[in-house]
Write a protein that holds these residues in place. Sequence first.
Motif, short mmCIF file in Angstrom:
data_model
loop_
_atom_site.label_atom_id
_atom_site.label_comp_id
_atom_site.label_asym_id
_atom_site.label_seq_id
_atom_site.Cartn_x
_atom_site.Cartn_y
_atom_site.Cartn_z
N TRP A 7 0.81 -1.22 0.00
CA TRP A 7 0.00 0.00 0.00
C TRP A 7 0.84 1.27 0.00
O TRP A 7 0.30 2.38 -0.06
CB TRP A 7 -0.92 0.02 1.22
N GLU A 8 2.17 1.16 0.06
CA GLU A 8 3.02 2.36 0.21
C GLU A 8 2.82 3.34 -0.95
O GLU A 8 2.64 4.54 -0.73
CB GLU A 8 4.49 1.95 0.31
N HIS A 9 2.84 2.85 -2.15
CA HIS A 9 2.70 3.73 -3.31
C HIS A 9 1.34 4.43 -3.30
O HIS A 9 1.25 5.64 -3.56
CB HIS A 9 2.87 2.93 -4.61
N ALA A 51 6.82 1.22 13.35
CA ALA A 51 5.70 1.31 12.42
C ALA A 51 6.21 1.21 10.99
O ALA A 51 7.36 1.55 10.68
CB ALA A 51 4.97 2.64 12.63
N ASP A 52 5.32 0.78 10.09
CA ASP A 52 5.69 0.68 8.67
C ASP A 52 5.73 2.05 8.00
O ASP A 52 6.44 2.25 7.01
CB ASP A 52 4.68 -0.22 7.95
N LEU A 67 -7.37 7.32 7.99
CA LEU A 67 -8.21 6.29 8.60
C LEU A 67 -8.98 5.49 7.56
O LEU A 67 -9.09 4.27 7.65
CB LEU A 67 -9.17 6.93 9.61
N ALA A 68 -9.53 6.19 6.56
CA ALA A 68 -10.28 5.49 5.52
C ALA A 68 -9.36 4.57 4.71
O ALA A 68 -9.71 3.43 4.39
CB ALA A 68 -10.96 6.51 4.60
N PHE A 69 -8.17 5.07 4.39
CA PHE A 69 -7.20 4.27 3.64
C PHE A 69 -6.80 3.03 4.46
O PHE A 69 -6.80 1.90 3.94
CB PHE A 69 -5.97 5.10 3.32
N ALA A 70 -6.45 3.25 5.72
CA ALA A 70 -6.02 2.13 6.57
C ALA A 70 -7.14 1.11 6.73
O ALA A 70 -6.88 -0.10 6.75
CB ALA A 70 -5.56 2.66 7.93
N TYR A 71 -8.35 1.57 6.83
CA TYR A 71 -9.48 0.64 6.95
C TYR A 71 -9.59 -0.23 5.70
O TYR A 71 -9.78 -1.45 5.80
CB TYR A 71 -10.78 1.44 7.16
#
Length: 445
Positions: A7-9, A51-52, A67-71
């Motif tokens: 998900w980094e990019h 943490a990553d 928060l939305a992205f992490a979810y």
Amino acid sequence: MAADLSWEHDILELLGKDVMVFDPEIRAKLSKDYYWYSPVLDRQLKDIKAADGVALVRNETEVAAVLAFAYSFTIPVTVRGAGTGNYGQAVPLQGGIVLDLSRMDQIIEIGEGYARLQCGVKLGTIEKTAREAGQEIRIYPSTYVKATVGGFVSGGSGGIGSITYGNLWDGNVLEAVIYTMEEVPQRLVVKGRDLFDYIHNYGTTGIMTEVTIPLAPRTEWAQLIVQFPSFEQSMLFGEALAADETIQKRLISPMEWPIPSYFTPFAKVIKPDMAAVMVEIAEAMLPMVDVLAQSFDGHIGHVIEADKYRRTIGVSDFTWNHTTLWGMKSDSTLTYLQAGFQLSSYLEQMRMIKQQFGDEVLFHFEWMRNSGAITPTCLPLVFYKSEERLYEIIHYCESIGVKIFDPHTWVLENGGRGEVGSMQRRKRLNDPQGLLNPGKIICEM
């Protein structure tokens, strides 16, 4: 979770390099707090993987986006203020993203009797600004220069001022803005008893982005070091001062000798082999406190006048958990506990602990109010020998009616947070995937 960083990019495209940071040194630095106060936590947490990634957000829009992205990617999120907590609150146990809120540092409004603040405002900044406006913070920790208001509300409990205004649950938080951890994060405005699910919650039930706290009228505080031949005399003086409602005060902090010897900046004014009480009182009350001290065979050994308040090192810099820090600077084998003694029997409880452990346990108390009642709260220094011995001391204290709030665990329930059932229910509602600071609250999802 989140180990492959696939998900980094995507998150860099979403937030940009100004917000999302993957530098190893920054990740390592912002994945730690002051857990090393505890030799138990230091052993358990010092090798925890960083943490990553770190999100250095600047506003609520970016908070909601993280928060939305992490979810959507099932990535854990651990919130961080200034990282001055002592219990591993800000350590990401399962990697993922550290959500650093320290750049959200705007004072939104100071009104009559209140301040509305972004969560990353430092308490020292609030105090300075409020005092310039004829007001002041009601309660704050000894780390107020560095600590943020959101970090204090989410990870603290009481502090300087608690002798008058109690702890965070005693009306010292008026309102908070909370973001939930959902596909579309909700922005909640929380008041009243609902705030209890977000006070001292380590960011497990929601992300606090804004908080409103009450302010008190500005007082000209004199700072005193009052000394006594025995620690029991210092405690009786502290109790009498705490109970005297005609004397306006901000701090009453008795210390057993040799703890005062650790306070090297005051070495010239503290007499050896005597207990010391760090006191902040309204300057006009100084003669009354002098008479009270003498009635317990004590004397005022040092005075810092009100016109020097905040202009030099003050007595509060040696109280609450700063007492532990000064002790550890002198002797690295020292650690601490957090204990609630009973007003009706604290002298007897103290004697029993001394009889059992001698100077292995050194007393440091903070007189405060809890739900309006005067309470002798103790942060004793303990010479650490082993984890087994530490818990022998804890279990003995509990066996004689001393309540221990264990500072050697990161789990809210085990640390003496009290009833957490409501917080657990709130977490299930606000964080259905269990991604907010996982491991800090026991909650079956």
